[in-house]
Design an enzyme around this catalytic site. Sequence first.
Site, mmCIF file in Angstrom:
data_model
loop_
_atom_site.group_PDB
_atom_site.id
_atom_site.type_symbol
_atom_site.label_atom_id
_atom_site.label_comp_id
_atom_site.label_asym_id
_atom_site.label_seq_id
_atom_site.Cartn_x
_atom_site.Cartn_y
_atom_site.Cartn_z
ATOM 1 N N ASP A 1 -0.235 -8.542 8.413
ATOM 2 C CA ASP A 1 -0.920 -7.515 9.187
ATOM 3 C C ASP A 1 -2.395 -7.913 9.254
ATOM 4 O O ASP A 1 -2.897 -8.599 8.348
ATOM 5 C CB ASP A 1 -0.758 -6.160 8.502
ATOM 6 C CG ASP A 1 -1.647 -5.102 9.118
ATOM 7 O OD1 ASP A 1 -1.524 -4.866 10.328
ATOM 8 O OD2 ASP A 1 -2.475 -4.534 8.383
ATOM 9 N N ASP B 1 -0.754 -3.594 4.079
ATOM 10 C CA ASP B 1 -1.532 -2.758 3.164
ATOM 11 C C ASP B 1 -0.691 -1.694 2.478
ATOM 12 O O ASP B 1 -1.210 -0.897 1.706
ATOM 13 C CB ASP B 1 -2.712 -2.107 3.895
ATOM 14 C CG ASP B 1 -2.264 -1.251 5.076
ATOM 15 O OD1 ASP B 1 -1.086 -0.850 5.108
ATOM 16 O OD2 ASP B 1 -3.098 -0.974 5.951
ATOM 17 N N ASP C 1 2.176 -0.217 7.234
ATOM 18 C CA ASP C 1 3.092 -1.351 7.379
ATOM 19 C C ASP C 1 4.385 -1.163 6.591
ATOM 20 O O ASP C 1 5.163 -2.116 6.454
ATOM 21 C CB ASP C 1 2.403 -2.638 6.903
ATOM 22 C CG ASP C 1 1.202 -2.989 7.769
ATOM 23 O OD1 ASP C 1 1.338 -2.971 8.996
ATOM 24 O OD2 ASP C 1 0.137 -3.268 7.197
#
Length: 683
Positions: A351, A552, A556
Site C-alpha cells: 500500500d 497499515d 488494507d
Amino acid sequence: MAAAAQLGSTVTSDRTLARFRPLAVPLVTGLLVVAGWWLESRHAAVAALTSSPGPLLLRPGWAALVVYALAYLVGGYESARTGWHALRRGRIDIDFLMVAAALGAAAIGQALDGAILIFIFALSNALEEYATGRTRKAIEALVRLRPTRARRVTSLDDAAETELITADQLRPGEFVLVLPGEQVPADGVVVRGISAVDTSAITGESIPQQRQPGDQLFAGSVNREGALWLRVERPAQESTLARIIQLVEQAQQRKAPTQLFIERFEQVYSALVVAGTVALIAAGLTVLGWGVSQTIYRAMTVMVVASPCAVVLSTMPVMLSAIASGARNGVLFKGALDLEQLAGVRVVAFDKTGTLTLGLPQLVAIHARPPFTEEQLLAAAAAAESGSEHPIAGAILEEARRRGLSLPSPEHSRTHPGRGVEAVVSGDRILVGSPAWFHEMGQPLDGELADALARLESAGHTAMVLSINGSGPAGILAVADRARPHAREAVQALQRLGLRVVMLTGDNERVAQAMGRELGVDEVYAGLLPEDKMRILQELERRYGPVAMVGDGINDAPALVSAAVGIAMGRAGTDVALETADVVLMSDELVRLEGAVALGRRAERVVRQNLAFAFGVIAVLLVSATTGHLSLTQGVVGHETSTVLVALNGLRLLGFRWPRLQGASAEAEAAAGIDRVAEAGPA
C-alpha cells in the site's frame, strides 16, 4: 548481608540444578551401564579362572543382569510409559520402537547392547529437550520484560505524592512517574517530560527514541534519561507487550504444513517399521536360514536404525528458532505456517499511503514571484490557513512554525470547499487555493510560475497558488506525501532477493506514478478501492505466484486477509495490525522485510537439509543392518547422533543475522537460494 549472600547462593544453586536436571536420567543410566559392563567383564574373568564361582545370586553375571535391569528401568521408564499410552490409542510411536528393540536385545542375551540403546535414547531425549528449550528462552525473556511495579502519582505537581504499587494495579486514566533507568509499567501517553526511551523490547529498534508530551509509550520500554509522567491508556494485562507474548506463544503452537505432514508420516512410518521387523524375523527364520539369535538381533538393529526420530525433529526446532529470532528483532510471525508461506512468495505488494509513505503531507517547495520572498508567501499562507483542519493546511502551518515565523490571526476567513481559502490578515486580502480556482477567477499562471507548476505536478506534488491583495498569482506552494525513510532501500533489497515489488494505491495515476519512480517499484496500480486491491492481488498471484501484501492494518485489512501472507505496519502494536495480519513489523521499518523473507527462506532450506540428512542416514544404516554389517550398538550411536545433529542444526536460526539499513546483507543474499522471478512488463 550474610543472609542475603546465602539467599543469592541458594537461588544460583537452584538455577544450576534446574539447568542440569534433564541430564539426571541419562547420567544415572550411563553409570548403571558402565557398572553392568564392569560386572559382566569380571564374571567372564572369574569364570575363566575357576569352575566354582560361588553362590548363584552373588555371581558377577547375575549382578550385571540386575544392574542392567536397573538401567532399563531408570532410562526406559518414561519412554515405556509414553509408548504404552500411544499403543492403547492404536498408535505405534518412536518410544515404543526403542523400548521394543532394547527388550528384544535383552531376550537374546545382548543385555549390554539393549542398555546402551536405552542410555543413548535417554541422552538424545535430554539433548532434544535442551535444544527446544533454547527457543522457549526467547519467550521467557519477553515475559521477564513485563514490568512488575509502578510509581502512581495523584497529580502532575512536583510535590504530588508517589505510591509504589504493582503494575497490575494500574487502571486507565491514572498517572505514573517513570524515572531514568526504570521500565514503563503500562501503555500510555506522555503528558510531561522529555527523554530518550529504549523501545527495543517492543519494536526491535536498537537506538533509543526521543519521547515528549503527546507521544505514546509501551509497557516494557526503558526510560534512559529524564523523568517522564505518563497517563495510562490500558491495564498492564492488556498492554502491547502482553499481547506480543501471547501471540508468540500461540505462534509456537501453530504448525507449518511440513510439520503436520511429518507428524502424520511418523504414525504410518512407525507402523511400517514394526511390520517390516516382523517380516524380517519371519524371512530370517524360514527363507534366509538365520538362527534365532541372529534373526532377532538383526531385526532389533533394523528397528532401531529405521526409527524416524531425526525426521520428526527436522522441522519443529527450525520453526521455533525462526519465530523466536523474529520476535527478538521486531518481526512478529503469527505461526510457523506464515513463516513457511513467506519463504515462497514471489511478489510483495505495498500500500502507498502510510506504508511506503509517511501518510502526512509536507511542504516540499515554494516558488515566489518577485518582489515577494518565500518567507513572505509562507507566512501569509500559514496565517490564512490557521483556522483550517485540512491536511494541506497542516503541512503549511507546520513548516511556518518550524521556521519560527510570526503568524497573526486572520481578521476574516472563509473556506471555499474544493477550491481554497480566502482570508484578511493584517488588512491584506489573501487567497490560497488550487490552480483551477485561480483559472476560474481569471488569474491563470504564466511564465516561470506556469513552468514551475508543470514540473511540480509531473512530480506528483499538490500545488497551491497564493495571491495578495488581488495582484494576481504571487507564488506557488507545493505539498507532497514524503516517502518513508529507507523505503527505497527496502524495495531494492527485496528486488535483490528476486521478488517483484508492486505498489497499490487509491491516489490518482499521476501522483502514484511519481512515487513509484522515486521508490523504484516494478509496477504501480492507482485509483484502487479496497475491492480493487483484492482483485489485483489475485491477478498478480496468477501471473507470478504467491503474493505478500504490506499495509497499515486498517483500511488494507481486506487485502491483508486475502493475500498469501498479510504483513502489517505495527504502528507500535495497534490492535488491528496485531489481529489482522500474519506478520507484523513492530517498528514500522520496511527494511526488516528483507530479513523476514530471508529468514523464511533460510528456515525452509534448513528443514530440507534436515530431512535429506535424516533420510540419508536411515537409508545407510538400514542397508548396513539388513546385510549384517552393523551391530546394534553402532546402529544406536548412528541413529541417535543424527537426531541430535538435526535438532542442533535447527537451533542455528537463533543466531540468524538480520540485515542492517545499508541495503541487503550477505546473509540475506545467501538466503535467497531460490530461482529469481522472470522479468515481465507492466500489466
